[in-house]
Scaffold this active site. Structure first.
Site, PDB file in Angstrom:
ATOM      1  CG  ASP A 188      -1.858   1.162   1.231  1.00 27.33           C
ATOM      2  OD1 ASP A 188      -1.468   2.251   0.747  1.00 27.33           O
ATOM      3  OD2 ASP A 188      -2.996   0.996   1.689  1.00 27.33           O
ATOM      4  CG  HIS A 189       1.667   3.964  -3.340  1.00 22.26           C
ATOM      5  ND1 HIS A 189       0.524   3.503  -3.908  1.00 22.26           N
ATOM      6  CD2 HIS A 189       1.664   5.307  -3.514  1.00 22.26           C
ATOM      7  CE1 HIS A 189      -0.149   4.525  -4.397  1.00 22.26           C
ATOM      8  NE2 HIS A 189       0.521   5.635  -4.175  1.00 22.26           N
ATOM      9  CG  HIS A 233      -4.175   4.246  -0.980  1.00 20.81           C
ATOM     10  ND1 HIS A 233      -3.179   3.304  -0.881  1.00 20.81           N
ATOM     11  CD2 HIS A 233      -4.429   4.369  -2.304  1.00 20.81           C
ATOM     12  CE1 HIS A 233      -2.851   2.893  -2.101  1.00 20.81           C
ATOM     13  NE2 HIS A 233      -3.595   3.516  -2.979  1.00 20.81           N
TER      14      HIS A 233
HETATM   15  P1  NAP Z   1       1.165  -2.032 -17.205  1.00 20.77           P
HETATM   16  O1  NAP Z   1       1.787  -0.737 -17.581  1.00 20.77           O
HETATM   17  O2  NAP Z   1      -0.015  -2.506 -17.980  1.00 20.77           O
HETATM   18  O3  NAP Z   1       2.319  -3.132 -17.309  1.00 20.77           O
HETATM   19  C1  NAP Z   1       2.044  -4.494 -17.259  1.00 20.77           C
HETATM   20  C2  NAP Z   1       3.330  -5.284 -17.399  1.00 20.77           C
HETATM   21  O4  NAP Z   1       3.002  -6.666 -17.385  1.00 20.77           O
HETATM   22  C3  NAP Z   1       4.084  -5.014 -18.682  1.00 20.77           C
HETATM   23  O5  NAP Z   1       5.464  -5.105 -18.413  1.00 20.77           O
HETATM   24  C4  NAP Z   1       3.655  -6.178 -19.572  1.00 20.77           C
HETATM   25  O6  NAP Z   1       4.641  -6.395 -20.549  1.00 20.77           O
HETATM   26  C5  NAP Z   1       3.577  -7.295 -18.540  1.00 20.77           C
HETATM   27  N1  NAP Z   1       2.686  -8.394 -18.902  1.00 20.77           N
HETATM   28  C6  NAP Z   1       1.408  -8.340 -19.322  1.00 20.77           C
HETATM   29  N2  NAP Z   1       0.927  -9.572 -19.532  1.00 20.77           N
HETATM   30  C7  NAP Z   1       1.928 -10.430 -19.233  1.00 20.77           C
HETATM   31  C8  NAP Z   1       2.054 -11.841 -19.259  1.00 20.77           C
HETATM   32  N3  NAP Z   1       1.059 -12.640 -19.626  1.00 20.77           N
HETATM   33  N4  NAP Z   1       3.227 -12.376 -18.881  1.00 20.77           N
HETATM   34  C9  NAP Z   1       4.270 -11.594 -18.500  1.00 20.77           C
HETATM   35  N5  NAP Z   1       4.206 -10.277 -18.458  1.00 20.77           N
HETATM   36  C10 NAP Z   1       3.051  -9.686 -18.833  1.00 20.77           C
HETATM   37  O7  NAP Z   1       0.757  -2.083 -15.670  1.00 20.77           O
HETATM   38  P2  NAP Z   1       1.269  -1.145 -14.481  1.00 20.77           P
HETATM   39  O8  NAP Z   1       0.522   0.124 -14.532  1.00 20.77           O
HETATM   40  O9  NAP Z   1       2.756  -1.086 -14.499  1.00 20.77           O
HETATM   41  O10 NAP Z   1       0.770  -1.932 -13.200  1.00 20.77           O
HETATM   42  C11 NAP Z   1       1.420  -3.060 -12.681  1.00 20.77           C
HETATM   43  C12 NAP Z   1       0.797  -3.446 -11.335  1.00 20.77           C
HETATM   44  O11 NAP Z   1       0.954  -2.374 -10.439  1.00 20.77           O
HETATM   45  C13 NAP Z   1      -0.714  -3.712 -11.398  1.00 20.77           C
HETATM   46  O12 NAP Z   1      -1.040  -4.677 -10.427  1.00 20.77           O
HETATM   47  C14 NAP Z   1      -1.309  -2.377 -10.985  1.00 20.77           C
HETATM   48  O13 NAP Z   1      -2.604  -2.523 -10.440  1.00 20.77           O
HETATM   49  C15 NAP Z   1      -0.296  -1.948  -9.954  1.00 20.77           C
HETATM   50  N6  NAP Z   1      -0.263  -0.495  -9.741  1.00 20.77           N
HETATM   51  C16 NAP Z   1       0.100   0.342 -10.761  1.00 20.77           C
HETATM   52  C17 NAP Z   1       0.163   1.708 -10.534  1.00 20.77           C
HETATM   53  C18 NAP Z   1       0.604   2.665 -11.605  1.00 20.77           C
HETATM   54  O14 NAP Z   1       0.692   3.861 -11.315  1.00 20.77           O
HETATM   55  N7  NAP Z   1       0.873   2.229 -12.798  1.00 20.77           N
HETATM   56  C19 NAP Z   1      -0.158   2.217  -9.269  1.00 20.77           C
HETATM   57  C20 NAP Z   1      -0.517   1.350  -8.255  1.00 20.77           C
HETATM   58  C21 NAP Z   1      -0.553  -0.002  -8.508  1.00 20.77           C
HETATM   59  P3  NAP Z   1       4.378  -7.250 -21.890  1.00 20.77           P
HETATM   60  O15 NAP Z   1       3.205  -6.640 -22.561  1.00 20.77           O
HETATM   61  O16 NAP Z   1       5.663  -7.117 -22.679  1.00 20.77           O
HETATM   62  O17 NAP Z   1       4.157  -8.648 -21.470  1.00 20.77           O
END
Ligand code: NAP
Length: 495
Positions: free
Chosen positions: A180-181, A243
């Site tokens: 929970d950042h 949060h």
């Molecule tokens: P994202 O930008 O959609 O990135 C998803 C990542 O997963 C990419 O590296 C994608 O690369 C990889 N991926 C997708 N399908 C895959 C598969 N089948 N096997 C292996 N890799 C796969 O998502 P994100 O925003 O970084 O979020 C990541 C996590 O953090 C999520 O749980 C999200 O809820 C959480 N989160 C994110 C934020 C934020 O600000 N972004 C904030 C809080 C929490 P490829 O397409 O090359 O596979």
């Protein structure tokens, strides 16, 4: 100022940091910069490496260039600690390939088999990923194995329980670090220090002296790239379940008997279990649900939520929630906690406002009228700091009383030169300190409180959904929640 966590003195052990979702938004915006900062501050053990994984094929050099792009002044030495392998989390054979490469890298880097698995990937993958980690033997390692898992932890209590059961087949609770950042933010960690290291607050931190508490986490941005996720989750699940309830728990918890992880979490979970569970019409009275329509934010016209790419044009998902919450225990009985969060609001601000009760008798009523109440404000972002509003006599006029802000912030020299939340949390995970991560029973208690509300929201659909213009501070109805108690939202100085 010291934080509750004294981990800064501990040296991180050697470790392999295994990052699933290595090409994603979170990894690029937050995780690589955080790891790089730790490296520059020599908080990482010299024997470490970052092993990135995602589906797209890439060699180590291309990956290093991708990591470098997210860093300011990247250092070649750091980048040489970064490796990559293409892996589809759904394919077991990819994990077996990973295991073989990992053993070679671990032997050459000397990471003693310590493995930190970081799941920065869509939540649908969490369960299969954990399962494959076990099946492939990746969790059988000579050193520690820890799982850092991003939010959301479930969609409701049953799905969170299911996910937790799946994780617990692979990892012990003590090996699971649920992010929970907000708990990595310096001023959130400071809530406990302000309360428990200062004798002036604790004696009055109860229902005899506190009139109400507000927790605001407003954002000026819209749903950005995350519409698919957000339209399913909404503000209640995305922000309140984790949060905001965590901040309520930290404001309301009893002092722990020891500064130890489980002692602190025990106190937090007691608060979450003491939240008054609402049902039916009680929910309609205690919560305000809003969605933004077109409006102006920072001088620019912004479209309505329903016009955003990836959002259902008839969506009834809430982008704003305000709630009146009661913590039914001796300390806080009858003290309303007001929480609010929303997107496309006037400003980005996270703060906690503790409003104290009025003095028993206002001697200055004839000259000054009503006195402003004393308020303690813990500003989490931006301009983190502590503000205490006191009434004082204004110079010149004999008895004119006006509130003044006694401000402690980085601008006044005492200074919180805070590291980013992810920096603190990654470091804590590396040293095995889970104080600032959520324990399973905290997550379960939060969902138990949220579930009836989410169900009611769904049943009511558009009925009761209040539309607010982008750039405002949310639906006007949210003001009524407080005015019924003789209070109002804190919007900065009222002087
Ligand atoms: P994202 O930008 O959609 O990135 C998803 C990542 O997963 C990419 O590296 C994608 O690369 C990889 N991926 C997708 N399908 C895959 C598969 N089948 N096997 C292996 N890799 C796969 O998502 P994100 O925003 O970084 O979020 C990541 C996590 O953090 C999520 O749980 C999200 O809820 C959480 N989160 C994110 C934020 C934020 O600000 N972004 C904030 C809080 C929490 P490829 O397409 O090359 O596979």
């Amino acid at each position: 100022m010291e934080s509750l966590n004294t981990s800064a003195q501990i040296n991180a052990p050697q470790a392999a940091i295994l990052l699933f979702g290595a090409t994603g938004d979170l990894a690029r915006r937050k995780l690589y910069p955080a790891l790089y900062q730790l490296y520059r501050q020599k908080k990482l053990h010299p024997s470490f490496f970052v092993f990135g994984m995602a589906r797209r094929p890439m060699d180590d050099e291309t990956y290093r260039a991708l990591v470098a792009e997210s860093l300011e002044n990247p250092d070649e030495q750091f980048l040489r600690h970064c490796y990559y392998q293409s892996l589809d989390v759904e394919r077991l054979e990819d994990y077996e390939r990973l295991q073989r490469r990992l053993l070679d890298l671990e032997a050459s880097a000397g990471t003693a088999g310590n493995r930190l698995f970081y799941l920065s990937i869509a939540p649908d993958h969490f369960e299969p990923l954990a399962h494959h980690l076990k099946e492939s033997g990746l969790v059988e390692t000579a050193g520690f194995r820890r799982l850092v898992i991003e939010k959301p932890f479930g969609y409701d209590l049953p799905s969170a329980e299911k996910l937790n059961r799946a994780l617990c087949q692979v990892f012990q609770e003590s090996e699971i670090f649920r992010i929970d950042h907000y708990l990595g933010k310096t001023m959130v960690q400071n809530i406990e220090v302000i309360r428990f290291a200062n004798s002036i607050f604790e004696p009055i931190w109860n229902n005899r002296y506190i009139a109400g508490i507000q927790v605001t986490a407003s954002e000026s941005i819209g749903v950005e790239e995350r519409a698919g996720y957000y339209d399913r989750f909404g503000a209640l699940r995305d922000m309140v379940q984790n949060h905001l309830l965590q901040m309520v728990a930290m404001v309301a918890m009893e002092p722990p008997s020891r500064l130890e992880t489980e002692a602190i979490r025990d106190e937090k979970v007691k608060v979450l279990n003491a939240l008054r569970v609402l049902s039916g019409a009680e929910i309609d009275h205690a919560l305000v649900r809003g969605q933004y329509v077109r409006g102006i934010v920072d001088g620019e016209i912004r479209r309505a939520y329903r016009e955003e790419d990836g959002v259902d044009p008839r969506s009834t998902t809430e982008t704003y929630v305000a709630a009146k919450i009661y913590v039914d225990n001796f300390r806080f009985a009858h003290v309303p906690f007001f929480v609010r969060t929303g997107k496309r609001l006037r400003q980005k601000i996270t703060e906690i406002v503790v409003q104290f009760k009025d003095v028993p008798w206002n001697l200055y009523v004839k000259k000054s009228g009503r006195l402003e109440p004393n308020r303690l404000i813990i500003r989490i972002q931006p301009d983190e700091g502590i503000h205490l509003w006191l009434n004082t006599k204004q110079g010149g006029d004999r008895l004119r009383i006006a509130p003044v802000d006694m401000e402690v912030s980085r601008f006044t020299g005492i200074g919180f030169n805070s590291p980013e939340a992810y920096e603190l949390l990654l470091y804590d995970a590396l040293i095995g300190d889970s104080t600032n991560f959520t324990r399973w029973d905290e997550v379960a208690a939060s969902w138990a409180w949220i579930d009836p509300i989410a169900k009611r929201f769904k049943e009511k659909g558009e009925d009761g959904l209040k539309f607010y213009p982008a750039g405002s501070m949310g639906p006007e109805l949210a003001d009524l929640l407080l005015s019924k108690e003789g209070l109002h939202w804190w919007e900065g100085t009222q002087a």
